[in-house]
Write an enzyme that holds these catalytic residues in place. Structure first.
Site, PDB file in Angstrom:
ATOM      1  N   LYS A  23       2.240   8.392  10.281  1.00  0.00           N
ATOM      2  CA  LYS A  23       1.427   9.750   9.946  1.00  0.00           C
ATOM      3  C   LYS A  23       2.161  10.988  10.756  1.00  0.00           C
ATOM      4  O   LYS A  23       3.013  10.720  11.833  1.00  0.00           O
ATOM      5  CB  LYS A  23       0.127   9.544  10.640  1.00  0.00           C
ATOM      6  CG  LYS A  23      -0.682   8.646   9.793  1.00  0.00           C
ATOM      7  CD  LYS A  23      -2.209   8.675  10.531  1.00  0.00           C
ATOM      8  CE  LYS A  23      -3.152   7.549   9.842  1.00  0.00           C
ATOM      9  NZ  LYS A  23      -3.433   7.989   8.437  1.00  0.00           N
ATOM     10  N   ARG A  26      -7.905  -1.570   4.551  1.00  0.00           N
ATOM     11  CA  ARG A  26      -8.429  -2.464   3.608  1.00  0.00           C
ATOM     12  C   ARG A  26      -7.533  -3.907   3.697  1.00  0.00           C
ATOM     13  O   ARG A  26      -8.250  -5.044   3.300  1.00  0.00           O
ATOM     14  CB  ARG A  26      -7.627  -1.858   2.035  1.00  0.00           C
ATOM     15  CG  ARG A  26      -6.320  -1.710   1.945  1.00  0.00           C
ATOM     16  CD  ARG A  26      -5.822  -0.815   0.838  1.00  0.00           C
ATOM     17  NE  ARG A  26      -6.249   0.747   1.265  1.00  0.00           N
ATOM     18  CZ  ARG A  26      -6.122   1.811   0.287  1.00  0.00           C
ATOM     19  NH1 ARG A  26      -5.560   1.400  -0.682  1.00  0.00           N
ATOM     20  NH2 ARG A  26      -6.137   2.868   0.892  1.00  0.00           N
TER      21      ARG A  26
HETATM   22  N1  BES Z   1      -7.532   5.693   8.742  1.00  0.00           N
HETATM   23  C1  BES Z   1      -7.072   6.194   7.504  1.00  0.00           C
HETATM   24  C2  BES Z   1      -8.131   6.998   6.874  1.00  0.00           C
HETATM   25  C3  BES Z   1      -8.625   8.561   7.538  1.00  0.00           C
HETATM   26  C4  BES Z   1      -8.005   9.470   7.468  1.00  0.00           C
HETATM   27  C5  BES Z   1      -9.715   8.446   8.247  1.00  0.00           C
HETATM   28  C6  BES Z   1      -8.627  10.701   7.948  1.00  0.00           C
HETATM   29  C7  BES Z   1     -10.219   9.238   8.829  1.00  0.00           C
HETATM   30  C8  BES Z   1      -9.506  10.534   8.696  1.00  0.00           C
HETATM   31  C9  BES Z   1      -6.491   5.357   6.583  1.00  0.00           C
HETATM   32  O1  BES Z   1      -6.101   4.106   7.505  1.00  0.00           O
HETATM   33  C10 BES Z   1      -5.379   5.713   5.806  1.00  0.00           C
HETATM   34  O2  BES Z   1      -4.312   6.290   6.575  1.00  0.00           O
HETATM   35  N2  BES Z   1      -5.495   6.086   4.616  1.00  0.00           N
HETATM   36  C11 BES Z   1      -4.455   6.512   3.987  1.00  0.00           C
HETATM   37  C12 BES Z   1      -4.203   5.738   2.464  1.00  0.00           C
HETATM   38  C13 BES Z   1      -3.322   6.247   1.703  1.00  0.00           C
HETATM   39  C14 BES Z   1      -1.815   5.622   2.574  1.00  0.00           C
HETATM   40  C15 BES Z   1      -3.291   5.411   0.275  1.00  0.00           C
HETATM   41  C16 BES Z   1      -5.105   8.034   3.316  1.00  0.00           C
HETATM   42  O3  BES Z   1      -6.068   8.082   3.272  1.00  0.00           O
HETATM   43  O4  BES Z   1      -3.842   8.820   3.309  1.00  0.00           O
HETATM   44 MN    MN Z   2      -3.890   4.358   7.830  1.00  0.00          MN
END
Ligand code: BES
Ligand code: MN
Ligand code: ZN
Length: 500
Positions: free
Chosen positions: A278, A352
């Site tokens: 990230k 997931r």
């Molecule tokens: N934990 C994150 C989602 C999230 C984002 C929670 C902001 C709380 C605040 C999750 O694991 C994630 O990184 N999701 C990605 C999925 C994508 C790679 C398909 C996302 O939402 O960007």
């Molecule tokens: Mn994630």
């Protein structure tokens, strides 16, 4: 802060809180205080904009004719507006307004209001509950805060005729608040302190005291079970992944064979994104990526604490998603416990992968009536719904309706999102049974479709709580920080549909 329920009778000192109804109609206690102060309350009503509406309040400091520090007038609105959520919010506002009062002693006069939607003792209990929920603070790491800057409220007494009825009603709510507070504690802890084993241990320590059976599975046991999907996420971390299985049988021996109900949570103690790392900005938020797990643990505490008559299973998958020499790579193919293979295109779509094995395990071992999982699963749900609603995804209309109704009742709102084969298709890939992400649009839905591949015919609902787990501003019963959204909702859901 000590909360108590006592007989009516205005105290001589400290702060007194009295209600005023819409159009400035005084309650009995307000009228009594008005007489005692030589008409100060009526004059204040005339002088200012306070009219007794919901959300309004007015302070009379050092009122003549008394030795009180102040009289706090709070608006009750119209009598038929006096209902559960309104009283809880009012209790929260009363706490916020009086928490720094010097005397530390606050008395709230709760009058019988003809035509009110709630009885006086029930109003008192809900006011107290709202106040307690608002009083939450996570300050264990603040070593330099001056005493004068901390809340000074010591006693909050609710005066009501049938105080014993109020006390009994509050006793149950207090147990739910304990669960909410535990969830908020877990969600607030930083990831250097609360790693998977610590989350598992704290959950076990607290829940065992309440008669919940807790099993903690480590990596060796999960490997034997074939949980390659969950284990892949944690393999880049030096912290061991854990699966926590909590069972509470509140129905007694007779119902041992009945199918339990099941709640599952995503417990990613920190989500760096892994190799699909990230960006730095805001990454600290990913300490609360275990929010779903936190809710399940707090819910178990609430249910066991109030001795709910229900047989319930709680399962949380606890991992840390880190880059590292042994981290999972984009393109890796893992085999889940279900036997289905997954091509991990993006290591940041990890929640997931954790839930896939947890859901399958739950279904196989417990054959539950239904499974409800909670997860801070996608950023996309924040784009869709903001912080006002959590996303609800389900294969079962009846289950969806019950969850939605419970949320409506206590003010944790759910919005049902669509699902379908067209979305599901996006998960298909050539080299494995599925990949872990789809195309650009509908990210939250595709995540839900992924989960659905691991529940088969079991009635199931997924709550995407990414937008509601952490709040940046105070709300009446939810101070900023970890909200514990879901604990109260699911407790109400169990109360209304699965007890008895
Ligand atoms: N934990 C994150 C989602 C999230 C984002 C929670 C902001 C709380 C605040 C999750 O694991 C994630 O990184 N999701 C990605 C999925 C994508 C790679 C398909 C996302 O939402 O960007
Ligand atoms: Mn994630
Ligand atoms: Zn995540």
């Amino acid at each position: 802060m000590k909360i108590s329920f006592v007989k009516p009778g205005l105290p001589a000192t400290g702060t007194v809180v009295v209600g005023v109804l819409a159009k400035g109609t005084l309650t009995k206690s307000a009228a009594a205080l008005d007489r005692q102060t030589g008409g100060a309350i009526k004059r204040a009503l005339k002088a200012g904009r306070f009219e007794g509406n919901k959300g309004q309040s007015l302070s009379l400091v050092a009122p003549a004719g008394t030795r009180l520090d102040r009289i706090l007038l709070v608006g009750l609105g119209k009598p038929d507006e006096i209902a559960v959520a309104e009283m809880e919010n009012l209790g929260g506002r009363i706490y916020a307004e009086t928490q720094r009062d010097k005397s530390g002693a606050v008395a709230v006069a709760v009058d019988h209001v003809p035509g009110a939607g709630l009885s006086a003792p029930e109003s008192a209990a809900r006011l107290a509950y709202g106040a307690r929920l608002r009083s939450y603070r996570f300050d264990k790491y603040r070593t330099k805060e001056k005493a004068a800057d901390k809340p000074s409220l010591r006693t909050l007494a609710f005066q009501v005729e049938k105080f014993d009825v109020a006390k009994k009603s509050y006793a149950t709510l207090d147990k739910i608040a304990n669960g909410v507070f535990f969830t908020r504690d877990l969600v607030s802890e930083p990831a250097n302190i609360l790693y998977p084993a610590e989350l598992a241990k704290r959950s076990a320590d607290e829940l065992k005291k309440l008669g919940v059976k807790v099993e903690i599975l480590g990596e060796a046991q999960m490997k034997k079970l074939g949980m390659g999907s969950l284990l892949g996420v944690g393999q880049g971390s030096i912290r061991e992944s854990k699966l926590v299985v909590m069972t509470y049988n509140g129905k007694g021996a007779a119902a041992r064979r009945e199918q339990p109900i099941a709640f599952l949570g995503k417990g990613v103690c920190f989500d760096t994104g892994g190799i699909s790392i990230k960006p730095a900005g805001g990454m600290e938020d990913m300490k609360w990526d275990m929010g779903g797990a936190g809710v399940v643990v707090g819910l178990m505490m609430a249910l066991a604490g109030r001795k709910a008559k229900v047989n319930v299973v709680g399962i949380i998958g606890c991992v840390e998603n880190m880059p590292g020499g042994n981290a999972q790579r984009p393109g890796d193919i893992v085999t889940s416990m279900s036997g289905q293979t997954i091509e991990v295109i993006n290591t940041d779509a990890e929640g997931r992968l954790v839930l896939a094995d947890a859901l399958w395990y739950c279904k196989e071992r417990f054959n539950p009536k239904f499974m409800v999982n909670l997860a801070t699963l996608t950023g996309a749900i924040i784009v869709s719904l903001g912080a006002q609603y959590a996303g609800l995804f389900s294969n079962d209309d009846a289950l969806s309706d019950k969850l939605t109704k419970a949320g409506q009742k206590i003010g944790e709102k759910l919005w049902r999102m669509p699902m379908g084969a067209e979305y599901d298709k996006e998960l298909n890939t050539d080299g494995a049974d599925m990949k872990n992400i789809g195309g650009r649009g509908g990210g939250s839905i595709i995540a839900a479709q992924f989960l659905q591949r691991f529940v088969e015919k079991t009635p199931w609902a997924h709550l995407d709580i990414a937008g509601v787990t952490w709040s940046k501003s105070d709300a009446p019963t939810v101070p900023k920080g970890g909200t514990a959204f879901g604990v109260r909702l699911l407790d109400q859901f169990v109360t209304d549909f699965y007890e008895g």
